[in-house]
Design an enzyme around this catalytic site. Structure first.
Site, PDB file in Angstrom:
ATOM      1  N   GLY A   1      22.413  14.105 -13.893  1.00 57.25           N
ATOM      2  CA  GLY A   1      22.164  12.928 -15.156  1.00 57.25           C
ATOM      3  C   GLY A   1      22.063  11.575 -14.754  1.00 57.25           C
ATOM      4  O   GLY A   1      23.001  11.426 -13.698  1.00 57.25           O
TER       5      GLY A   1
ATOM      6  N   GLY B   1       4.929  -1.865 -12.923  1.00 57.46           N
ATOM      7  CA  GLY B   1       4.787  -0.952 -13.689  1.00 57.46           C
ATOM      8  C   GLY B   1       6.663  -0.908 -14.183  1.00 57.46           C
ATOM      9  O   GLY B   1       6.651  -0.006 -15.087  1.00 57.46           O
TER      10      GLY B   1
ATOM     11  N   GLU C   1      12.931  20.575 -12.739  1.00 62.63           N
ATOM     12  CA  GLU C   1      12.106  19.956 -12.180  1.00 62.63           C
ATOM     13  C   GLU C   1      11.114  20.654 -12.608  1.00 62.63           C
ATOM     14  O   GLU C   1      11.159  21.468 -13.057  1.00 62.63           O
ATOM     15  CB  GLU C   1      11.823  20.122 -10.855  1.00 62.63           C
ATOM     16  CG  GLU C   1      12.758  19.173 -10.334  1.00 62.63           C
ATOM     17  CD  GLU C   1      12.797  17.062 -10.924  1.00 62.63           C
ATOM     18  OE1 GLU C   1      11.804  17.118 -11.516  1.00 62.63           O
ATOM     19  OE2 GLU C   1      13.786  16.935 -11.011  1.00 62.63           O
TER      20      GLU C   1
ATOM     21  N   ARG D   1       8.855  -3.354 -13.834  1.00 62.14           N
ATOM     22  CA  ARG D   1       9.998  -4.226 -14.655  1.00 62.14           C
ATOM     23  C   ARG D   1      10.630  -3.893 -15.809  1.00 62.14           C
ATOM     24  O   ARG D   1       9.683  -3.018 -16.869  1.00 62.14           O
ATOM     25  CB  ARG D   1       8.627  -5.963 -14.669  1.00 62.14           C
ATOM     26  CG  ARG D   1       8.998  -6.102 -13.065  1.00 62.14           C
ATOM     27  CD  ARG D   1       7.571  -7.585 -13.479  1.00 62.14           C
ATOM     28  NE  ARG D   1       7.545  -7.630 -12.064  1.00 62.14           N
ATOM     29  CZ  ARG D   1       7.915  -8.679 -10.870  1.00 62.14           C
ATOM     30  NH1 ARG D   1       9.502  -9.284 -11.441  1.00 62.14           N
ATOM     31  NH2 ARG D   1       7.953  -9.086 -10.352  1.00 62.14           N
TER      32      ARG D   1
ATOM     33  N   LYS E   1      23.916  20.683  -0.674  1.00 60.97           N
ATOM     34  CA  LYS E   1      25.510  19.612  -0.661  1.00 60.97           C
ATOM     35  C   LYS E   1      26.473  20.557  -0.514  1.00 60.97           C
ATOM     36  O   LYS E   1      27.714  19.926  -0.080  1.00 60.97           O
ATOM     37  CB  LYS E   1      25.830  19.673  -2.838  1.00 60.97           C
ATOM     38  CG  LYS E   1      24.546  19.037  -3.480  1.00 60.97           C
ATOM     39  CD  LYS E   1      24.528  19.522  -4.723  1.00 60.97           C
ATOM     40  CE  LYS E   1      23.353  18.171  -5.537  1.00 60.97           C
ATOM     41  NZ  LYS E   1      23.528  18.783  -7.050  1.00 60.97           N
TER      42      LYS E   1
END
Length: 450
Positions: A298, A47, A187, A49, A202
């Site tokens: 992003g 699914g 999210e 590709r 981080k």
């Protein structure tokens, strides 16, 4: 790289074909002829590709098949399991690894670096912090001769977007969060971002790179931005500051680290970071303060960092020598900063005196008391700015204050970051003396306590 690898393109195997993975694949297709994407791994790969990828690329759900004949393994699946296992498998085969996986590097970075060194290959992780901002490479190479004493930054684009929306348009936290989710910056479950979990991983990586210290990310204190209100921005502007989620680590003997909302002076580089941008500021004993900023969220910015790491390996660049790393189990929170404390109280005589008495008993001096008019007597907002005090002393004082019986909501405190000497005005230590024209003092009362 071997002589054979120099003569042919560097073969890249990619695990993870989400937002960042697809951006990486597009960049690799446009990259110079010295790199070649040969295989992609993803769950339910049929699914995934796409027709825009070179038809010679192999698609697979098997890590063993993915790593066959690979020179560089790019790990973009995220999380610790199975990512860490796969990275170790690649390194054990002498395959260099490039990753943007902050959790894996924060927890297992030194062990993975040691495994790479033992097999004569590389582990690069520029994309794990601040997206497309090349701060890791800058610290390792550009600042290698300095002794670094502090790293601070805005490391989470979701939180910065929310806070700048609240500041610019007066949006409430919930409204700004929904907008961030609609735009893809947050999210469906934003807790990792707003509660500081993402930023502290981080920060652990930055401490590893800047100080050579591995600190457990879970030990770094993290406070949520969810309690910040538009009213806090009004008060912050009156102090010629703004509010940002700031991750900070200092290394002057003991390692001190924290993540959470803070007031930052309007003249600070941190205050000028807008939307989903990131910024990292590094202080050195000899070089002073250096800042690195840009797009931190992003697919495309992170992909730039990832593919730049791939190209560095393909072209035979060797990373700076690192380690040995000092491991610590405990992280100090002993920052001594001025503080901003907001109280929501049922109004009655003696409240200010009660607050002053508790703070005085802990040798904490009140700098100013601010109050905006217009709130009902059963929900009065009062802000107290405090002179610098050790964080552990302030915590004890605030616990005593919280036990007083006039509170409607628990007190909400934020540190006020002190600007560097080159930014600091002579008349005020905690915040700059002059605000931008758009941030004049709001109507209200301000009582300075001698």
């Amino acid at each position: 790289m071997t002589a054979d690898q120099v003569r042919r393109p560097c073969r890249v195997a990619l695990a993870g074909f989400g937002t960042v993975g697809q951006s990486v694949a597009r960049l690799l297709q446009q990259a110079p002829a010295d790199v070649d994407l040969v295989a992609v791994l993803n769950r339910r790969v049929a699914g995934k590709r796409v027709d825009w990828l070179d038809g010679r690329v192999r698609w697979t759900e098997s890590i063993d098949e993915l790593l066959t004949d690979a020179d560089v393994f790019v790990e973009l699946i995220g999380g610790r399991d199975p990512a860490e296992t796969w990275m170790r498998q690649a390194l054990d085969r002498g395959i260099s690894v490039v990753t943007a996986n902050k959790q894996a590097i924060a927890h297992e970075g030194p062990a993975l670096l040691a495994a790479a060194a033992a097999r004569g290959c590389q582990l690069r992780f520029e994309g794990s912090v601040a997206g497309g901002v090349p701060v890791i490479r800058a610290i390792e190479s550009g600042l290698a001769s300095d002794t670094l004493t502090e790293v601070a930054g805005i490391l989470n684009g979701t939180c910065n977007y929310i806070l700048t929306r609240m500041e610019q348009d007066g949006a409430g936290f919930g409204t700004a969060l929904k907008e961030a989710q609609a735009l893809g910056f947050a999210e469906a479950d934003p807790s990792q971002d707003i509660d500081g979990i993402d930023a502290r991983a981080k920060l652990a990586i930055l401490a590893l790179v800047a100080f050579g210290i591995q600190a457990p990310a879970a030990a770094i204190p993290a406070r949520s931005i969810a309690c910040v209100t538009p009213l806090d921005f009004q008060y912050a502007h009156r102090l010629h500051c703004t509010i940002r989620q700031v991750a900070m680590a200092t290394c002057a003997g003991a390692l001190s680290m924290s993540v959470g909302p803070a007031l930052v002076p309007a003249t600070s580089p941190l205050a000028r970071v807008q939307g989903s941008e990131n910024l990292v500021t590094v202080k050195g004993r000899f070089g002073g303060e250096t800042s690195f900023g840009g797009r931190g969220a992003g697919g495309d910015p992170t992909a730039v960092a990832v593919v730049s790491d791939v190209l560095a390996i393909a072209r035979g660049a060797r990373p700076p020598a690192t380690g040995p790393y000092r491991c610590v189990d405990h992280v100090s929170t002993a920052f001594a900063t001025p503080s901003y404390v907001r109280f929501t109280v049922v109004d009655r005589p003696g409240i200010i005196a009660a607050l002053a008495s508790v703070f005085a008993s802990h040798d904490i001096n009140i700098d100013a008391i601010l109050q905006e008019p217009g709130f009902p007597a059963d929900r009065r907002r009062v802000v107290v700015s405090l002179d610098a005090a050790p964080s552990e002393v302030l915590d004890v004082a605030l616990a005593e204050v919280a036990a007083l019986d006039f509170h409607v909501l628990p007190p909400f405190a934020m540190p006020v970051l002190t600007p560097c000497p080159e930014h600091a005005p002579a008349s005020r230590q905690a915040c700059p003396a002059e605000a931008p024209a758009s941030r004049g003092a709001a109507a209200g009362t301000e009582v300075t306590v001698a």
